[in-house]
Structure formats: structure tokens, C-alpha cells
Design an enzyme around this catalytic site. Structure first.
Site, PDB file in Angstrom:
ATOM      1  CB  SER A  60     -19.908  46.919  30.530  1.00 54.51           C
ATOM      2  OG  SER A  60     -21.285  47.203  30.973  1.00 54.51           O
TER       3      SER A  60
ATOM      4  CG  HIS B 241     -22.182  47.916  26.078  1.00 53.97           C
ATOM      5  ND1 HIS B 241     -22.273  45.935  26.990  1.00 53.97           N
ATOM      6  CD2 HIS B 241     -22.058  48.713  27.265  1.00 53.97           C
ATOM      7  CE1 HIS B 241     -21.951  46.433  27.427  1.00 53.97           C
ATOM      8  NE2 HIS B 241     -22.004  47.291  28.196  1.00 53.97           N
TER       9      HIS B 241
ATOM     10  CG  ASP C 266     -21.886  43.078  25.055  1.00 49.58           C
ATOM     11  OD1 ASP C 266     -21.769  44.648  23.750  1.00 49.58           O
ATOM     12  OD2 ASP C 266     -22.148  43.502  25.768  1.00 49.58           O
TER      13      ASP C 266
END
Length: 478
Positions: free
Chosen positions: A338, A223, A258
């Protein structure tokens, strides 16, 4: 001195008319006569009236016999006058001796000891004496305050600047034990990078970890970079701990986990040491390193809060649609972390930070989730080898259900020709286990299937019509 004569105007306004005699007009009614009060009673006259001729101002004593007249030697009208409350009627006012109280019978303001000496108590002090004492204290306070103020006002000010000043420091410095957070950070920070993504006028930041320094491979979250894949004019840049940067290319992306792998053309990169998921236990100390909110090289610490936590990921504006068996940690993780590193006390990489639990404000509340390192290693190797990653699939869509005693995954539909269809799984079946792994929700079903490889034969336990049964299914490739 005679008053000046009145002017004609004053005489006309205030003078007595010529036809009027006296102060008032004769035609005014006369004032009524004041009533004469009745005489007082005889008893009041005898008690309060003026004395008869030849008598003094007060009445006679109760005995009816007047005492001797006051003389210089005998000021009282009888010998026991000092103990008699009646005074000589002809004597002027005078002060007698001070009263003496019997402390046992009637305590009073004067207290004497056994020898007859007077005792002084605080309540015996006169108001004047107490007032003088208070005024004295106030005077001392005023004088002391004034002297202090004067001394501070007249003290010379020291120079504002002092050239050549040297401040002392503690010797020796702080001792850092092996395995401390500072030691781990010093070891791992060179292997963690900041990822900057720009698409047109929009930009975003994330983190990444160098997993192969020789060839320049960096792992991050899907993402973080998915919005720049195959977009004309999009730029991805990796910024290293020394401040240098390099353009990065997408090697491969896997929305189902992901994860994504980038490649940079920069030699001599520091590579992170990869740990093993099986070595991690709840309570282990961990350190999270990344670029939260764009602040590169940020280090936070905590512990492993839980393992194998099913977490559904769905990045807004990306094609991420994954369910991971996450490592849960209380190390503070915020947007921008992230793709960053979650390492253990030895500095080994045990997970890639990917998500946080939030109450809506968007910041850390002490619940962060990382993709386990075993999953990261497996997917990254596939992406580096072929640019894609493969996953096992059962071929059902399900949702979480419970009957109050047991949880499971209710099958909503079965894909035609899938592994589930070949195994005889039907709609409204409730899957409760895959092999020896219990299934209590739709997320746990996805995690249990994804832990296998395409072509694996698994035993699916399900509930149908109130009874439990088992079927064999050969997993497909997603």
C-alpha cells in the site's frame, strides 16, 4: 537284560490283583464276532483273481494263443509286437524307442525338418536345462555385484577439503535489454521508500513514493498513516533504498481518495517520474515496487488488467471511506505494498498501489488496484498547497439496483439544501447517467461525480415512475 523287579508301590498301583486271572476280568462281555464278507462275484474273480497254475501274471492276449517264451533274440511274443499294444505276459518292464509324432496329424514335442533333422524349440528344453540357465544368470549377477561392491569398498577416499578451489563462471554476463524489468527496477527503486508507523507498542508498515525530492515530499495511502495523525507519541519513519531513514511528518490526508502526503528533511532524494493516466491501456506491462509484508524493495511484474474499475475502499481501523476509479493489475500485490509504485515500461509512475482482491486469506490472488496517477497528482498538489483536498458532491446516498435490463443507482435519501435537492432529485429516483457517463451502480455514481470539480454544472439522467428524464445540477464541495 532282565527288567528290575517292581517296587511294592508300583505293584500296588499297576499290578494284577491276586484274585484275577488273565489280562481282563472274567465278568467283561465277550467281543462280538466280526462278520464274514460275502465272496466276490465270479466275474471279478476271473478278471482280477490270481492266475491258474502254470499261467503267468497277465492274461492271454485277445487271440487266445500264447506267444513264444522270451529269448535273448526274440524278446517279444510275436513278430508284430513293436506295433502291438499287448506285451509278453512274462516279460519284465522295459523302455521302448522314443515316440515320434506326426506334426501334421498330431503335433508333439519332437519336430523334424524336411531332412529329418530335429528342430529345437524353447518349449522343448528340459526343466533341468532351463534351471541351469537361470542359476547361471544369478551366479553372474552375484559375482558382478560382489566385484563392484568390493571395488567401491577398497577405493581410496578423496580429501574432504580442497584448498584454493576456483569455480568457473560464464563469460560474458547476461545482457539486459532496455525496458526490462531489471532495468525498470534499477531506475525506480531509489524513489520508493518503506513507511514504518509506530503507535505505542503497535506498529505497521507500508510503502511510499518520492514525488518531490527537492522538498522531501512523499505520497502514500491514507490508511497507512491515519492511525498516527494527532496521536501523542506516534512515530512515522521513512526508510530509503540505501538503508538510511528519516522521521516523517504528515502534510495532509484525504480519506475520500485514500491518499496522504508526508515530508522528510533529507536532501538529494531521487524523484519518481510521473506519467499520465490517458497514456495507459489494457495489456500494458507494469511493475509494482514496494515493501509487501515488510520486505523492502520487492519487485513484481504483470500487466494492466482493466481501467476505470470502481472500487470501494474502507481501511479497517482508519477513517478511509473512498471509491476510486482504479487501475487493475495482475502484478502480485500484498499487504505492505500500500502506497507503493505502479510504473509502466518506461519507469513512469502510473498509479499508487492501494488495495487487493482477496478470498479471505489476505494474500494476492492476481487482482490488485492502484489509484490512477492523474488523481494522485491532483490530490497531492492540493495537500501540499493547503493540507486538505476538495471533492465535488451531489448530495445523495444511493445503492446499486437493476431491473434485469438496465443497472443504476437508487437514491435512498437526499441531503437538504444539496445540489441534488436544488435540482429536484427525489428519493427512489434511479440515476442512470451523469452527463455522457453511464451510471450502473452506486460506486460508478461516486466516481462520476468525483471526476468533476465543485461548481460544475452536470446533467443528471434518472428514471422516475417508469419514465426517463434529465435534470441540471450544480455540484457542491464535499
Amino acid at each position: 537284560m532282565d527288567a528290575p523287579p517292581a517296587s511294592p508301590a508300583q505293584a500296588g498301583a499297576f499290578g494284577r490283583p491276586a484274585t484275577v486271572e488273565g489280562s481282563f476280568s472274567g465278568d467283561r462281555p465277550p467281543l462280538p464276532a466280526r462278520p464274514v464278507p460275502p465272496p466276490p462275484p465270479e466275474a471279478l474273480i476271473r478278471a482280477f483273481g490270481p492266475p491258474a497254475p502254470g499261467r503267468g501274471g497277465l492274461q492271454d492276449p485277445p487271440s487266445g494263443r500264447p506267444g513264444r517264451r522270451r529269448t535273448a533274440a526274440g524278446p517279444w511274443w510275436k513278430a508284430d509286437a513293436r506295433s502291438d499294444p499287448w506285451r509278453d505276459p512274462a516279460a519284465p518292464a522295459g523302455l521302448g524307442a522314443p515316440a515320434v509324432y506326426d506334426e501334421d496329424a498330431q503335433p508333439g514335442p519332437v519336430v523334424v525338418d524336411a531332412q529329418g533333422r530335429r528342430k529345437v524349440r524353447l518349449r522343448d528344453l528340459s526343466i533341468r536345462l532351463m534351471t541351469l540357465a537361470v542359476l547361471g544368470l544369478l551366479l553372474v549377477a552375484v559375482v558382478g555385484g560382489g566385484v563392484g561392491w568390493y571395488l567401491t569398498r577398497t577405493a581410496e577416499e578423496t580429501p574432504l577439503l580442497s584448498p584454493g578451489t576456483t569455480l568457473s563462471q560464464v563469460e560474458p554476463g547476461i545482457t539486459r535489454e532496455p525496458g526490462s524489468v531489471s532495468g525498470i527496477a534499477e531506475q525506480v527503486i531509489p524513489a520508493v521508500v518503506s513507511i514504518e508507523v509506530r503507535v505505542g507498542q503497535a506498529g505497521a508498515t507500508g510503502s511510499g513514493v518520492v514525488i518531490d525530492g527537492a522538498d522531501g515530499y512523499i505520497v502514500t495511502n491514507n490508511h497507512v498513516v491515519s492511525g498516527a495523525d494527532d496521536v501523542e507519541g506516534a512515530e512515522i519513519r521513512a526508510v530509503f533504498s540505501d538503508g538510511s531513514g528519516s522521521a516523517a511528518r504528515i502534510v495532509g490526508r484525504d480519506p475520500a481518495s485514500d491518499l496522504a502526503v508526508l515530508k522528510v528533511e533529507k536532501p538529494g532524494l531521487v524523484t519518481a517520474s510521473l506519467g499520465r493516466s490517458g497514456d495507459v491501456v489494457v495489456g500494458d506491462p507494469v511493475v509494482a515496487i514496494g515493501s509487501p509484508l515488510g520486505l523492502a524493495g520487492t519487485v513484481t511484474s504483470g500487466i494492466v488488467s482493466s481501467l476505470d474499475r470502481p472500487v470501494r475502499l474502507s481501511g479497517e481501523g482508519t477513517d478511509t471511506n473512498a471509491v476510486i476509479s482504479a487501475v487493475q493489475t495482475d502484478a502480485p500485490i500484498n499487504p505492505g505494498n500500500s502506497g507503493g509504485a505502479l510504473v509502466d515500461a518506461s519507469g513512469a509512475l502510473i498509479g499508487i498501489n492501494t488495495a487487493i482482491a482477496s478470498t479471505g486469506a489476505g494474500g494476492s490472488i492476481g487482482l490488485g488496484f492502484a489509484i490512477p496517477i492523474d488523481t494522485v497528482k491532483r490530490i497531492a498538489e492540493q495537500l501540499i498547497s493547503s493540507g486538505t483536498a476538495v471533492h465535488a458532491a451531489l448530495g445523495v446516498n444511493a445503492r446499486s439496483v437493476t431491473d434485469g435490463t438496465r443497472d443504476g443507482a437508487l437514491v435512498l435519501n437526499v441531503e437538504p439544501g444539496s445540489a441534488a435537492a436544488e435540482a429536484g432529485i427525489r428519493e427512489e429516483d434511479i440515476i442512470i447517467a451523469i452527463d455522457d457517463t453511464e451510471v450502473g451502480s452506486s460506486e460508478e455514481l461516486v466516481v462520476a461525480v468525483d471526476a468533476r470539480a465543485p461548481g460544475d454544472v452536470v446533467t443528471v439522467e434518472l428514471v422516475r415512475g417508469g419514465s426517463s428524464q434529465k435534470v441540471q445540477a450544480t455540484l457542491d464541495q464535499a
